[in-house]
Every structure is written in structure tokens, then in C-alpha cells.
Design a protein around this motif. Structure first.
Motif, short mmCIF file in Angstrom:
data_model
loop_
_atom_site.label_atom_id
_atom_site.label_comp_id
_atom_site.label_asym_id
_atom_site.label_seq_id
_atom_site.Cartn_x
_atom_site.Cartn_y
_atom_site.Cartn_z
N LEU A 150 -16.75 -24.45 41.80
CA LEU A 150 -15.99 -23.64 42.74
C LEU A 150 -16.16 -22.17 42.35
O LEU A 150 -16.01 -21.83 41.17
N ARG A 151 -16.48 -21.31 43.32
CA ARG A 151 -16.60 -19.87 43.03
C ARG A 151 -15.84 -19.10 44.10
O ARG A 151 -16.01 -19.35 45.29
N PHE A 152 -15.02 -18.16 43.67
CA PHE A 152 -14.23 -17.38 44.61
C PHE A 152 -13.90 -16.01 44.03
O PHE A 152 -14.05 -15.77 42.83
N LEU A 153 -13.44 -15.13 44.92
CA LEU A 153 -13.02 -13.78 44.54
C LEU A 153 -11.52 -13.66 44.71
O LEU A 153 -10.96 -14.09 45.72
N GLU A 154 -10.85 -13.09 43.71
CA GLU A 154 -9.46 -12.67 43.82
C GLU A 154 -9.47 -11.15 43.99
O GLU A 154 -9.93 -10.44 43.11
N ILE A 155 -8.95 -10.65 45.11
CA ILE A 155 -9.03 -9.22 45.42
C ILE A 155 -7.61 -8.68 45.59
O ILE A 155 -6.75 -9.31 46.21
N PHE A 156 -7.39 -7.47 45.04
CA PHE A 156 -6.04 -6.90 45.00
C PHE A 156 -6.06 -5.43 45.41
O PHE A 156 -7.01 -4.71 45.11
N LYS A 157 -4.99 -5.00 46.06
CA LYS A 157 -4.80 -3.59 46.39
C LYS A 157 -4.12 -2.92 45.20
O LYS A 157 -2.90 -2.80 45.14
N THR A 158 -4.92 -2.50 44.25
CA THR A 158 -4.38 -1.93 43.02
C THR A 158 -5.48 -1.22 42.25
O THR A 158 -6.67 -1.49 42.46
N GLU A 159 -5.10 -0.35 41.36
CA GLU A 159 -6.07 0.31 40.47
C GLU A 159 -6.49 -0.60 39.33
O GLU A 159 -7.64 -0.57 38.90
N LYS A 160 -5.54 -1.43 38.85
CA LYS A 160 -5.80 -2.22 37.66
C LYS A 160 -5.36 -3.66 37.87
O LYS A 160 -4.26 -3.92 38.35
N TYR A 161 -6.23 -4.59 37.51
CA TYR A 161 -5.95 -6.02 37.64
C TYR A 161 -4.83 -6.44 36.70
O TYR A 161 -4.79 -6.04 35.53
N GLN A 162 -3.91 -7.28 37.20
CA GLN A 162 -2.80 -7.82 36.39
C GLN A 162 -2.50 -9.24 36.82
O GLN A 162 -2.60 -9.58 38.01
N ASP A 163 -2.10 -10.07 35.86
CA ASP A 163 -1.51 -11.36 36.19
C ASP A 163 -0.59 -11.79 35.06
O ASP A 163 -0.62 -11.23 33.96
N VAL A 164 0.29 -12.75 35.35
CA VAL A 164 1.19 -13.32 34.35
C VAL A 164 0.90 -14.81 34.26
O VAL A 164 0.92 -15.53 35.27
N SER A 165 0.61 -15.29 33.04
CA SER A 165 0.29 -16.69 32.80
C SER A 165 1.57 -17.47 32.50
O SER A 165 2.36 -17.08 31.63
N LEU A 166 1.76 -18.59 33.20
CA LEU A 166 2.93 -19.44 32.93
C LEU A 166 2.89 -19.97 31.50
O LEU A 166 3.89 -19.94 30.79
N SER A 167 1.74 -20.47 31.08
CA SER A 167 1.63 -21.04 29.73
C SER A 167 1.91 -20.00 28.66
O SER A 167 2.64 -20.25 27.70
N GLN A 168 1.37 -18.80 28.83
CA GLN A 168 1.60 -17.74 27.84
C GLN A 168 3.07 -17.33 27.81
O GLN A 168 3.64 -17.10 26.73
N TRP A 169 3.69 -17.22 28.98
CA TRP A 169 5.11 -16.86 29.05
C TRP A 169 5.96 -17.85 28.25
O TRP A 169 6.80 -17.46 27.44
N LEU A 170 5.71 -19.14 28.49
CA LEU A 170 6.51 -20.15 27.80
C LEU A 170 6.20 -20.20 26.31
O LEU A 170 7.10 -20.43 25.48
#
Length: 443
Positions: A390-410
Motif C-alpha cells: 500500500l502506498r499513499f500520501l498524507e498531506i497537511f496544511k501546515t509548515e511542519k509535519y506533526q503527529d501523536v502516537s497512541l503507543s508512545q503516549w501510553l
């Protein structure tokens, strides 16, 4: 009569309500002994345990079946007419997982459903908020140019970001300071123009078929029809005014078009084409980026690479992650704090569930050419449900990419607090990762 805890009574009531409505549940454990005086937290859940029922997709687009809206004991067959090809593509709509609940707006569109504008030399089709009302922050365009064909000189009231799908395209632009720039972008590469900055696009002859690319505008209402075109403007200016502006004879403009050209045939540009010499010089800020040459980071289930303003300096309002996910793997459970996500699927089959808070969740299926939209900060994952990459693009209206990982949070939250919430063991908590996994492999 013994006194039971409020938590226990709540669990019993909830279980009875579920049973009366045909729900599946795990019975609560026996009540504590009346003689117990322990002050430790009660292990009884305040609600029934989540169901263990499987919720895999029941078919895929290649299945040789007549799909039906049935999952386990729920649903019934269709007695009326069916659009079988469309139902095969969307198993999670016709027979959704039992974990879906409530109301989440449609987050699935396909360019196949978009009206296509055919021109001599190419075509263009788009997705705006009109097609998918949830997509308020960004709009997408799919454009095709035959070799040599030109998307005429123009500008937009929004920024334009592009990803090249096939072939090569030469771009030209001039900044408000009078600096000019020419660049050629190849499959997997990017370009970016700020709002209002004039530019052109022309397919090279590197491929005899020309080029095809994806455009993103940083406004969900933006349309490729709402473009400030050179020929359209000059056709609506009196010719004597044109002569005065350019300090030449009016007859010099006898053959200008009386309407827009939009896309039209042309001679393929030379590989070594250079911009005219500008007294202000060539732009020191490249408006193209060789994203195809960036090595992705490897994870247990695939790869991911990012381009935002920290690497592609010109791209001040759009960021992208290009993701590959191997069969059986998934883009981990995560969310984006303040940025909506516009996703485009290039190859493979995917399933995604959006969690919109307040018990609202809905699952969608995607394949190549489809668009997904995830408002911030909806929780979600993207799972490869096919047998190819599977190949896809995640595109955002922002200067800098950010995400929050559920596993890392816990993993970075006190473990006792996590166990109180989820009723899981130390062993399970120990499997939560303190580093983002981003793309996790199959078990």
C-alpha cells in the motif's frame, strides 16, 4: 442483603441493557465478598468489557461474490437492486465493523466520480468541499498533460503544491521581487508556489506520453476553474490599453485569443532550458524539490518519509508524508494535533477508521485514485487489507509535519495510570513503545 459497589451495579445494569438489545458482552466478575474490607481499587469495570467479535473486512474488490449487508447475526440480505462493483469496493460501508458507531461525515471520495474537463492536450478533474463537505482545509486536482502541452501562465488566490505521479513537468515562475526560476520535476518530486505567484506547467518529452500530477490547494473551496489566466485576462482588456501598457502598436495584439486557453498543445521544452536573464537574478529559493531522491525511514511494517518547510524551504503552507505499508501491516493509531489530513492513495487497498470523539466512529475503504480526509484531531489508523504494498500520501496544511502516537503516549504515561484505564497487564504495558513506530508490521 449485601451491599454491592456502585461500579459493580453500574456494570450489571449496563450488561442487562446490552443483553436486552441483542448486544454481545462479557459478564462482569462475581461481586466482592461481603466480608471484604480491602480499600484497594475495585477491579470491576464500570461498563462491560469490549467485545472480542472479529471485525475483519468481509470481502475485497476482487472477491467473486454478491456482497450482502450482514455481519454475524446482524443485518439481512438485499432484496432490491445492487451496484455490486461499488459494494465490493466498500465492504466497511455495506457491512461495517461492529465497532463503528454514531455519525461521522463521509471521508471518502474518488477522482473517478469527479467531472473531467477535456482539453486539446490534456485533462483535469478535481475534488473540492462541494464533493466532500468534510474537506474544508484543502482541495485536490488531478491533471494530465500530453508531451509539450502547456497549462497556461496563471496564478491562484491560494498556494499550489504538487506531487508528480508520472512523466516529467517543467515549471516556470517569477517572484514578486522579479526573480525568476525554471525547474523540471520527475515522478515522486514536488513543486510549490505561494498564493498569487505567477507560474506555468509544461510536460516535457522525457516520456512520450507526457506527465500526470496531483495538485493541492490550501483551501477546501479552491477550484482549478477559479484561476487567473493570462489569456482570459488579456481577452478582457481593451486592445488600446494593452498597447499603452506594453508601449507598442495595437496591431501587435491582433491574434491574441478571445478566451482562455487553459491547457493547449505546445513544443516540448528543451532539457537545458534557462530562464531569461533577470536584473534581479534567479530565485535563491527553489520552488521544486527532489522528494523522489529522499531515502525513507524503515519501520517494521513499511516506510515513511516527510517533506515540509524544514527541508523544502519554499513550501510554507503544505507538508507531506509518503507512506508505504506492507500486507497485513498498518499506519499506527495516531492523530494530528491541529492539522487536517488530505490523503491520496497511489497503490494498494486500505481500510481506515475515524474516531471523532463522543462514541462516534466510522470505517472507510480505499484503493488507488481515492481520497481520504481526516479532520484534526480525529484518531485514526490506515491498514493494508490487500496482498500488495500500500502506498499513499498524507498531506497537511501546515509548515511542519506533526503527529501523536497512541503507543508512545501510553508508554510515556505512568504505567499504573494506564493499567487503571485499560485493565491490562504489566506485560502488555511493556509492549507499548516509547519511540513512534509509525508503520507497524503484522503480528
Amino acid at each position: 442483603m449485601p451491599k454491592f459497589s456502585r461500579n459493580y451495579l453500574s456494570a450489571v445494569i449496563a450488561a442487562c441493557l446490552l443483553a436486552s438489545s441483542g448486544g454481545v458482552y462479557a459478564a462482569p466478575p462475581p461481586p466482592p465478598s461481603p466480608s471484604s474490607t480491602s480499600s484497594s481499587p475495585n477491579a470491576t469495570p464500570t461498563v462491560p468489557y469490549a467485545s472480542d467479535d472479529p471485525n475483519y473486512p468481509l470481502w475485497n474488490p476482487d472477491s467473486n461474490i454478491v456482497p450482502q449487508p450482514m455481519r454475524g447475526t446482524f443485518g439481512a440480505n438485499i432484496l432490491g437492486p445492487q451496484n455490486i462493483p461499488l459494494e465490493l469496493q466498500n465492504p466497511s460501508l455495506l457491512a461495517p465493523p461492529t465497532t463503528d458507531h454514531g455519525d461521522v461525515p463521509n471521508a471518502h471520495w474518488s477522482f473517478t466520480l469527479s467531472h473531467n474537463r477535456l482539453q486539446t492536450g490534456g485533462w483535469v478533474r478535481e475534488q473540492t468541499v462541494t464533493d466532500m463537505p468534510i474537506a474544508k482545509e484543502m482541495a485536490g486536482v488531478n491533471m494530465r498533460l500530453e508531451a509539450g502541452a502547456i497549462r497556461e501562465l496563471h496564478w491562484h488566490k491560494t498556494a499550489e503544491w504538487a506531487y508528480v505521479l508520472n512523466g516529467s513537468t517543467q515549471i516556470t515562475t517569477v517572484t514578486p521581487e522579479g526573480q525568476n526560476y525554471i525547474g523540471t520535476v520527475h515522478p515522486g518530486d514536488l513543486w510549490y508556489f505561494p498564493a498569487g505567484q505567477p507560474h506555468s506547467l509544461q510536460a516535457t518529452a522525457d516520456s512520450p506520453e507526457g506527465s500526470e500530477f496531483l495538485l493541492i490547494f490550501d483551501d477546501g473551496t479552491a477550484s482549478s476553474e477559479d484561476t487567473f489566466l493570462l489569456t482570459d485576462w488579456l481577452a478582457h482588456v481593451p486592445k488600446e490599453v494593452l498597447a499603452k501598457n506594453f508601449q507598442t502598436k495595437q496591431s501587435a495584439f491582433n491574434k491574441i485569443p478571445d478566451r482562455e486557453l487553459y491547457i493547449f498543445p505546445g513544443t516540448p521544452p528543451a532539457d537545458d532550458a534557462q530562464p531569461p536573464v533577470s536584473p534581479q537574478g534567479i530565485s535563491s529559493l527553489p520552488f521544486t524539490y527532489e522528494f523522489s531522491k529522499i531515502k525513507p525511514a524503515n519501520y517494521s511494517g513499511g516506510t515513511l518519509k516527510i517533506a515540509d518547510s524544514t527541508t523544502f524551504k519554499a513550501s510554507k503552507s503544505i507538508a507531506v508524508a509518503e507512506v508505504t505499508v506492507e500486507p497485513g501491516a498498518m499506519r499506527e493509531l495516531h492523530w494530528h494535533p491541529i492539522q487536517d489530513e488530505w490523503a491520496y492513495f497511489i497503490e494498494g487497498y486500505a481500510r481506515m477508521t475515524l474516531f471523532a470523539a463522543d462514541s462516534n466512529a466510522r470505517t472507510f475503504d480505499y484503493q488507488a485514485g481515492d481520497i481520504a480526509y481526516v479532520p484534526a484531531p480525529y484518531g485514526h489508523y490506515i491498514e493494508n487489507v490487500g496482498n500488495t504494498t500500500l502506498r499513499f500520501l498524507e498531506i497537511f496544511k501546515t509548515e511542519k509535519y506533526q503527529d501523536v502516537s497512541l503507543s508512545q503516549w501510553l508508554a510515556l504515561t505512568p504505567p499504573e495510570l494506564v493499567k487503571e484505564h485499560l485493565q491490562v497487564s504489566d506485560e502488555t504495558v511493556g509492549k507499548f513503545q516509547k519511540q513512534k513506530q509509525l508503520v507497524v508490521g503484522p503480528q
